[in-house]
Design an enzyme around this catalytic site. Structure first.
Site, PDB file in Angstrom:
ATOM      1  N   ASP A  35      -3.041   2.008   1.186  1.00 31.37           N
ATOM      2  CA  ASP A  35      -3.596   2.868   2.232  1.00 31.37           C
ATOM      3  C   ASP A  35      -2.623   3.972   2.628  1.00 31.37           C
ATOM      4  OD1 ASP A  35      -5.660   1.130   1.990  1.00 31.37           O
ATOM      5  OD2 ASP A  35      -5.239   0.031   3.833  1.00 31.37           O
TER       6      ASP A  35
ATOM      7  N   ASP B 277      -8.933  -6.675  -3.194  1.00 30.71           N
ATOM      8  CA  ASP B 277      -8.131  -6.038  -2.139  1.00 30.71           C
ATOM      9  C   ASP B 277      -7.629  -7.126  -1.173  1.00 30.71           C
ATOM     10  OD1 ASP B 277      -7.006  -4.101  -0.543  1.00 30.71           O
ATOM     11  OD2 ASP B 277      -8.885  -3.313   0.218  1.00 30.71           O
TER      12      ASP B 277
END
Ligand code: NAG
Ligand code: NAG
Ligand code: NAG
Length: 946
Positions: free
Chosen positions: A618, A542
């Site tokens: 996100d 990530d």
């Protein structure tokens, strides 16, 4: 404290940290002010084209005035490549152009300076290998043009003004520089500093004219104040190398739409950018991203497809620098009128794109189709396909930022069993680490990680843990001390280790472009270095855009220096790719190359599909975000990255029960199926709402698992042929104009059509069923037939979204749902056969050991299933391969079967001739053939008898 206030004042967010670092001063304003400011602040962190000097310069180029000319006397060629000098009459700079014919209807155009002051960056590792060339059949030269023929295609290079026309079967499909927007800023020395005109002086002093008028007026970059240094907010870009942008326009006669260039939270069909910013490709950690936007997101795949009723083509812009793409659509009437004149004088619909990159060279691949699946394949021949995943990766994943400790993990996993829901993988976000030092564990929360992992694997489950690329600057952390001592970090412009701010606080970043650094990074994953992990632990990469909370646009400054002396400017979009390259090889090594790695990455670039799955980052628990997940994953799928999903339920905010249900129902039909949520959201495991939700989500998960044989077969076919696992409707129905703009539906392979419910409270949805009445679509639950009309209104309840199977298809399923995919490995198959109007149906099924690379040694079964008349049969397609499966055939459902069937018999080599029981249900017109019980490794025929 500040974080708490900040979070209380708005949706609490993980990425609030970003803004926190960048804008402490704004926090007060947030708290005082309304939410309108929230989006404004987020957007403010990122550049518009206007705030980027190279984008301004490129966008300002006027059409129809290109200064570039081919110098025909310099043309030379061999069997595969034509070379010639290209001249810019405004600057006097000479370039070398190379046009190469590649296999499978592809040309490559490469343009670089002939004698650059220093080398320009050429992208590494996006291509899977040096592309295979094809033969040039003939070259014809005239005063005006040079024609290069290869197979059914040709490229015509116009000398003056310079442009390149690409023909597929004698039809012009792509024209490069037809609008004359090409720009190639040569590397130059910095002009002597001129005296600054006084700020408050009354009269500006006229600058002295150069004594000798230059023969060439130049390209205008020298007078651009942003060319040699540039500020954005509080950040300074020193730009020691000055302007070096490149740009080229492409027109697509006959195309109705263009698609691709993910990642954007936008429609699949790209929109005109005539009166807004171009689409941007610059990998960024965009906090609370907005929808219907051409703003950058976490990934950048610079491939674009043009599609019209007759033809599909594409271009792959092989460049890793910041890139902007303007789109002109048929709807831009005036503009199109002028393109038409430039291109062909015809009035066909057409679309145009203008690619603008900050640095590098012009290196573009023309994918000449002619059909959508051809163009998608041509792209994957260049950048590769995804290796077949282990089956577990196609199961359901349960994640949250964060499962608190090992007991939490155990309890959640146990609950899936208690609620009878399949689940394959538990995930741990950053809080499992010791102080955000990756490759370590928080020993208080996870004192016995190996035991925790064994508890998961004893139920056939796996664990995925996060590994971000930033390294905590902590003298007690061995990765940091190694990296410091061995010189493994990215350097700032002054040659010191670059320091930024990320989760651990002060951080540095491994220079993953350096093979030596990747080598070191791989060893971090070794079991003795990453203790507390086992071969059943897989990896989530990530924050690899890379995210730098206090950097310009929340990423690294462009003037930091990488391996080989290249600036971050040149390589930015490939940083995340490099992390996955290293992680993939590390996982290969730690299983002694016996287990297929699984990696999830947020940042991605062309070629990322060879290493990792991608999720859409996100997102938010909002209906529009659920809806956006379909076009976002479709865009990635046609751009080589089939293994895509979105956080089920939405990362930020709390979904209500209805949204949660709909998200699970839709998510079950995207290749990567993971629930994930922000640390301050409410718990939302499937049983945390109410009994009805629990039951419906259980059904969605079970449905997903029942189709695993189809998913697995499609991933294998993707690996072999480059066909995307998910496909837009127009991929298979290229002439149906009504489907060109559909974002709400997708095809899984070519047999299943999914149309989720994307709005709250609706009792029906509109479905487009392609095939113009020649194809029928059957509801997968009721087997009710549709498709005589292309658009219909379908009633929906909370229990169901519309999903259809196509007539003429055979879909393999497994109907005994267990707690994980591993537990289902040897289970029997059910075939769902839908006869078309001619009584025919076909399908494929791929079977292997589901975990290892033995399939690459021929240990697999690839079966062709077909129904012809009264005979249903299974034939082994790849005769050289074999695999001993324990699975047999349990049941066959034949929809729209031949009339009057009373019984059946099966014939196979090992079983001989066996009588079978059949049962016909007149209500849904389904004939069930029970218990054929033949091993799937055998060839067999079932004959239906009257
Ligand atoms: C043809 O020319 C290109 C470009 O100069 C070169 O890279 C390639 O190796 C040559 N191919 C052959 C077969 O000589
Ligand atoms: C593993 O499972 C056993 C049996 O359920 C349990 O007692 C133990 O606490 C678990 N260990 C971990 C680390 O979760
Ligand atoms: C079906 O199979 C039977 C027995 O193998 C064969 O005789 C017959 O010709 C087949 N029919 C078709 C349409 O293939």
């Amino acid at each position: 404290m500040l974080t708490w206030l900040y979070n209380k004042g708005r949706i609490s967010s993980r990425r609030s940290e970003n803004s926190k670092m960048a804008s402490y001063t704004l926090i007060g304003i947030f708290l005082l002010c309304c939410t309108v400011l929230v989006t404004a602040v987020s957007r403010d962190n990122f550049k518009s084209c206007d705030q980027s000097s190279f984008c301004r310069r490129c966008r300002k180029v006027e059409p129809g005035k290109t200064p570039y000319e081919l110098l025909s006397s310099t043309v030379s060629y061999n069997q595969t490549t034509l070379s010639a000098d290209l001249f810019n009459k405004d600057t006097g700079i000479v370039y070398i152009l190379k046009l190469t014919a590649l296999r499978d209807n592809t040309f490559r155009l490469h343009i670089n300076e002939k004698a650059p002051l220093h080398a320009r960056y050429e992208v590494e590792l996006a291509l899977q290998a040096e592309p295979q060339v094809s033969k040039i059949d003939s070259i014809e030269k005239s005063e005006e043009s040079i024609t290069v023929k290869s197979g059914p295609n040709k490229a015509v290079l116009s000398v003056k003004p310079f442009k390149v026309d690409l023909y597929s079967q004698d039809e012009l499909v792509i024209s490069a520089n037809a609008r004359g927007l090409m720009r190639f800023e040569h590397i130059r020395t910095k002009p002597e500093p001129k005296q600054e005109p006084e700020q408050d002086g009354a009269e500006k002093v006229e600058e002295p004219k150069p004594e000798v008028e230059s023969e060439h007026p130049g390209d205008g970059a020298d007078s651009d104040p942003g060319a040699w240094e540039e500020n954005f907010k509080s950040h300074h870009d020193s730009k020691p190398l000055g302007p070096e942008a490149i740009a080229l326009d492409f027109s697509f006669p006959g195309a109705e739409n263009v698609y691709g260039i993910p990642e954007h939270a936008d429609s699949l069909a790209l929109k005109s950018t005539k009166s807004k910013d171009p689409y941007r490709l610059y990998n960024l950690d965009v906090f609370e991203y907005e929808l219907n936007e051409g703003m950058s997101l976490y990934g950048a795949v610079p491939v674009l497809y043009a599609h019209g009723k007759e033809k599909t083509s594409g271009i792959f812009w092989h460049n890793a620098a910041e890139t902007w793409v303007d789109i002109l659509s048929t709807a831009d009437n005036n503009v199109v009128e002028s393109i038409v004149n430039f291109v062909s004088g015809s009035k066909k619909p057409q679309v145009a794109a203008h690619f603008m990159s900050e640095s590098g060279v012009i290196d573009v691949f023309f994918l000449l189709g002619p059909k959508p699946l051809d163009a998608f394949r041509q792209y994957t021949l260049l950048t590769g396909t995804a290796p077949l995943p282990q089956t577990f990766a196609l199961g359901y994943h349960q994640s949250r930022w964060n499962y608190n400790d090992q007991d939490d993990v155990q309890q959640i996993a146990d609950s899936f069993d208690r609620y009878d829901m399949p689940m394959d993988v538990m995930w741990l976000d950053i809080e499992y680490t010791d102080g955000k030092k990756y490759f370590t564990w928080d020993a208080r929360k996870f004192p016995n990680p190996v035991e925790m992992i064994h508890n998961l694997t004893s139920k056939g489950r796996k664990l995925v843990v996060i590994i971000d690329p930033h390294i905590k600057r902590d003298d007690g952390y061995n990765v940091h001390t190694d990296a410091t001592n061995m010189g493994l970090y990215v350097k700032n412009k002054d040659g010191k280790d670059y320091e930024g701010w990320c989760w651990p606080g002060s951080s540095s970043y491994l220079d993953l472009f350096d093979p030596k650094v990747r080598e070191y990074y791989m060893t971090r994953y070794d079991f003795n270095n990453f203790q507390g992990t086992t071969k059943d632990v897989y990896i989530w990469n990530d924050m690899n855009e890379p995210s730098v909370f206090n950097g310009p646009e929340i990423t690294m400054p462009k003037d930091v220096i990488h391996y080989g002396g290249w600036e971050h400017r040149d390589v930015h979009n490939a940083y995340g790719l490099m992390q996955t390259v290293a992680t993939y090889e590390a996982l290969m090594r730690r299983s002694e190359r016996s287990l297929r790695p699984f990696i999830l990455t947020r940042s991605h670039f062309a070629g990322s599909q060879r290493y990792a799955a991608v999720w859409t980052g996100d997102n938010m628990a909002e209906w529009d975000h659920l809806k956006a997940s379909f076009p976002m994953c479709l865009s990635l799928a046609i751009s080589g990255i089939s293994f895509c999903g979105a956080d089920v339920g939405g990362f930020f905010k709390n979904p209500d029960a209805e949204l949660f249900v709909r998200w699970n129902q839709a998510g079950a039909w995207l290749p990567f199926f993971r629930q994930h949520s922000h640390i301050e959201t409410k718990r939302r495991e499937p049983w945390t709402f109410n009994d009805e939700v629990t039951q419906i989500v259980r059904e969605a998960l079970r449905l997903r698992y029942s189709y695993l044989p189809l998913w697995y077969t499609l991933f294998r076919e993707h690996e072999v042929n480059g066909t995307p696992v998910l496909r837009p409707i127009w991929a298979h129905y290229p002439t149906e104009v009504e489907a060109f703009g559909i974002d709400e539906e997708l095809l899984v392979g070519d047999s299943i059509l999914v149309r989720p419910v994307f709005e709250p409270g609706v009792t029906d949805v509109t479905v487009y069923l392609p095939g113009e009445g020649k194809v029928s679509w059957y509801d997968i639950d009721t087997m009710q037939q549709h498709g005589q009309q292309s658009t219909l209104t379908v009633p929906v309840t909370l229990h169901k979204i519309p999903v259809y199977q196509r007539s003429g298809s055979i879909v393999p399923r497994k109907m005994r749902i267990r707690r994980s995919t591993v537990a289902m490995k040897n289970d029997p198959y059910t075939l769902v056969v839908i006869a078309d109007n001619n009584g025919k149906a076909t399908g494929t099924l791929y079977i292997d050991d589901e975990v290892s690379f033995e399939y690459r040694n021929g240990k697999y079964l690839y079966l062709r299933l077909s129904l012809v008349g009264n005979n249903l049969s299974s034939k082994i397609l790849d005769k050289v391969a074999s695999y001993e499966t324990k699975s047999c055939l349990e049941r066959v459902d034949i929809v729209n079967p031949p009339k009057g069937i009373k019984s059946a018999h099966l014939t196979s080599k090992n079983l001989g001739k066996v009588a079978l029981e059949t049962k016909y249900n007149p209500h849904n017109n389904v004939l069930v053939v029970r218990k054929p019980s033949v091993n799937m490794g055998e060839e067999w025929t079932i004959e239906l008898l009257n």
